[in-house]
Design a protein around this motif. Structure first.
Motif, PDB file in Angstrom:
ATOM      1  N   ARG A  70       0.845  -1.198   0.000  1.00  0.00           N
ATOM      2  CA  ARG A  70       0.000   0.000   0.000  1.00  0.00           C
ATOM      3  C   ARG A  70       0.877   1.244   0.000  1.00  0.00           C
ATOM      4  O   ARG A  70       1.877   1.300   0.719  1.00  0.00           O
ATOM      5  N   ILE A  71       0.467   2.222  -0.795  1.00  0.00           N
ATOM      6  CA  ILE A  71       1.179   3.495  -0.865  1.00  0.00           C
ATOM      7  C   ILE A  71       0.220   4.595  -0.426  1.00  0.00           C
ATOM      8  O   ILE A  71      -0.884   4.727  -0.962  1.00  0.00           O
ATOM      9  N   PHE A  72       0.650   5.372   0.573  1.00  0.00           N
ATOM     10  CA  PHE A  72      -0.182   6.425   1.146  1.00  0.00           C
ATOM     11  C   PHE A  72       0.418   7.795   0.826  1.00  0.00           C
ATOM     12  O   PHE A  72       1.634   7.955   0.727  1.00  0.00           O
ATOM     13  N   LEU A  87      -3.011   5.935  -2.220  1.00  0.00           N
ATOM     14  CA  LEU A  87      -2.752   6.140  -3.641  1.00  0.00           C
ATOM     15  C   LEU A  87      -2.805   4.837  -4.429  1.00  0.00           C
ATOM     16  O   LEU A  87      -3.207   4.830  -5.594  1.00  0.00           O
ATOM     17  N   ALA A  88      -2.379   3.731  -3.807  1.00  0.00           N
ATOM     18  CA  ALA A  88      -2.309   2.473  -4.554  1.00  0.00           C
ATOM     19  C   ALA A  88      -2.363   1.290  -3.603  1.00  0.00           C
ATOM     20  O   ALA A  88      -1.857   1.348  -2.481  1.00  0.00           O
ATOM     21  N   LYS A  89      -3.009   0.201  -4.077  1.00  0.00           N
ATOM     22  CA  LYS A  89      -2.990  -1.103  -3.413  1.00  0.00           C
ATOM     23  C   LYS A  89      -2.519  -2.111  -4.451  1.00  0.00           C
ATOM     24  O   LYS A  89      -3.205  -2.368  -5.438  1.00  0.00           O
ATOM     25  N   TRP A 137       8.583  -0.555  -8.197  1.00  0.00           N
ATOM     26  CA  TRP A 137       7.361   0.169  -8.560  1.00  0.00           C
ATOM     27  C   TRP A 137       7.687   1.632  -8.824  1.00  0.00           C
ATOM     28  O   TRP A 137       8.521   2.227  -8.144  1.00  0.00           O
ATOM     29  N   LYS A 138       6.967   2.198  -9.807  1.00  0.00           N
ATOM     30  CA  LYS A 138       7.151   3.610 -10.123  1.00  0.00           C
ATOM     31  C   LYS A 138       5.833   4.195 -10.601  1.00  0.00           C
ATOM     32  O   LYS A 138       5.032   3.508 -11.239  1.00  0.00           O
ATOM     33  N   ASN A 167      -0.323   9.062 -12.960  1.00  0.00           N
ATOM     34  CA  ASN A 167      -0.355   8.929 -11.502  1.00  0.00           C
ATOM     35  C   ASN A 167      -0.796   7.537 -11.062  1.00  0.00           C
ATOM     36  O   ASN A 167      -1.448   7.372 -10.029  1.00  0.00           O
ATOM     37  N   GLU A 168      -0.434   6.536 -11.859  1.00  0.00           N
ATOM     38  CA  GLU A 168      -0.704   5.143 -11.516  1.00  0.00           C
ATOM     39  C   GLU A 168       0.613   4.449 -11.190  1.00  0.00           C
ATOM     40  O   GLU A 168       1.604   4.602 -11.909  1.00  0.00           O
ATOM     41  N   TRP A 169       0.606   3.675 -10.107  1.00  0.00           N
ATOM     42  CA  TRP A 169       1.809   2.954  -9.712  1.00  0.00           C
ATOM     43  C   TRP A 169       1.855   1.617 -10.437  1.00  0.00           C
ATOM     44  O   TRP A 169       0.938   0.804 -10.325  1.00  0.00           O
TER      45      TRP A 169
END
Length: 356
Positions: A275-277, A292-294, A326-327, A332-334
């Motif tokens: 998870r990215i917060f 932002l992403a799971k 990951w980038k 704005n998508e990981w």
């Protein structure tokens, strides 16, 4: 860089590079710490020393910033309920078992195993935090820079409000300091089981604010002893939580800001997700947290996450035996930009080979 055998007799729990990336420390259930030096001519790791450091499994190791001592400094924590700080003795022979000497034993107040220990960023001064299964986060600070054997407990923060986990169940506790020099207050994350809490000093108050960093106002032993415990705890307030975890949080990493006006935080969870917060500081001083992403490409338990030096690439490692990078793209998508296979079915370039 070539793979190498560490010589540990049991499971390795942690591996850490020093500030310059030329030294490597490993800790294991065999109760030993091993330090390796990089031979730049052969790109191989040479044993600096190995020694029995604790009376039980060693879970984490952390390097202090080199500005605080001409000799390298390590901290380690263990199931034996202690944190120990070690200093290299350059005059001793490599591999003698005497090259690293113990400076001090900390966390003697704890009645439970210590799961993580991390030195704070150097702009906050020489201090470290540790957390154990008793659910208490402790901060220790060097009292006298010229005598690194003198440390004082400056804060104790109860993290878990509910009952402590049963000893028979798996537990996970972790710490991550905010690496940014330009944030208004000192901040850190404490992970306890499936919860992540962000704490910080009160804006405009507390001797640990960056405007009054320990580098200018080193704490004195007499002042710390006279400071009431309630006052110590009140220096830190909870700024936010890391939500939506459905299992133990195995790892947390706070990205370097590199000019961003917000923070990026990543977690690795037993439920198989990275998870990215995104954390934005509000005018009130707290943090607004959004996901932002799971990412569940590992399809298995994720054990570690870590950002690169610019906070633009995230690496994760899981039970699938892969290291994933990951980038964030222009939408704005990981996205996963690379997969490094670490199993025995890989060739020497780390590219996965299909079984015959």
């Amino acid at each position: 860089m070539k793979p190498f055998l560490t010589g540990h007799e049991e499971l390795i729990h942690d591996i850490k590079y020093d500030f310059y990336g030329k030294h490597l420390a490993t800790v294991s259930s065999d109760q030993h710490i091993k330090v390796f030096d990089l031979d730049s001519t052969t790109s191989s790791w040479i044993l600096n020393d190995s020694w029995k450091a604790h009376d039980s499994s060693i879970l984490r190791v952390s390097w202090a910033h080199p500005e605080f001592s001409s000799s390298k400094i390590l901290a380690s924590c263990s199931f034996d309920r202690t944190v120990k700080i070690w200093q290299e003795q350059p005059d001793e022979l490599h591999g003698s078992g005497r090259r690293w000497s113990k400076l001090v034993t900390l966390a003697i107040e704890s009645y439970a195993p210590i799961y993580d220990v991390v030195f704070a960023p150097n702009h906050l001064g020489l201090k470290l935090g540790c957390v154990g299964s008793d659910g208490i986060f402790r901060i220790y600070e060097s009292v006298e820079p010229s005598d690194l054997s003198q440390w004082a407990l400056t804060s104790e923060i109860p993290i878990l409000n509910s009952s402590l986990p049963a000893k028979s169940l798996q537990s996970s506790f972790a710490i991550e300091w905010c690496p940014s020099k330009f944030t208004t207050t000192e901040k850190f994350i404490v992970v306890a089981l499936d919860q992540g809490f962000i704490y910080g000093t009160k804006p405009g108050g507390g001797k640990d604010d960056l405007q009054n960093s320990p580098r200018q106002q080193s704490p004195l032993q007499q002042q710390l002893e006279q400071q009431p415990q309630s006052q110590q705890e009140s220096r830190y307030i909870k700024l936010g939580n890391l939500p939506e975890h459905n299992g133990l949080i195995r790892s947390v990493s706070w990205a370097p800001s590199m000019g961003r006006n917000y923070h990026l935080i990543a977690t690795a969870c037993k439920d198989g997700y990275v998870r990215i917060f995104k954390a934005i500081e509000t005018a009130k001083g707290d943090l607004k947290i959004e996901i932002l992403a799971k990412l569940n490409d590992h399809k298995s338990e994720v054990w570690r996450v870590n950002w690169n030096m610019t906070g633009t690439i995230l690496s994760s490692a899981g039970d699938d035996g892969n290291l994933r990078l990951w980038k964030c793209n222009y939408l704005n998508e990981w996205k996963c930009m690379s997969v490094i296979n670490t199993s025995n079915r890989s060739d020497n370039r780390g590219i996965e080979v299909e079984p015959k």
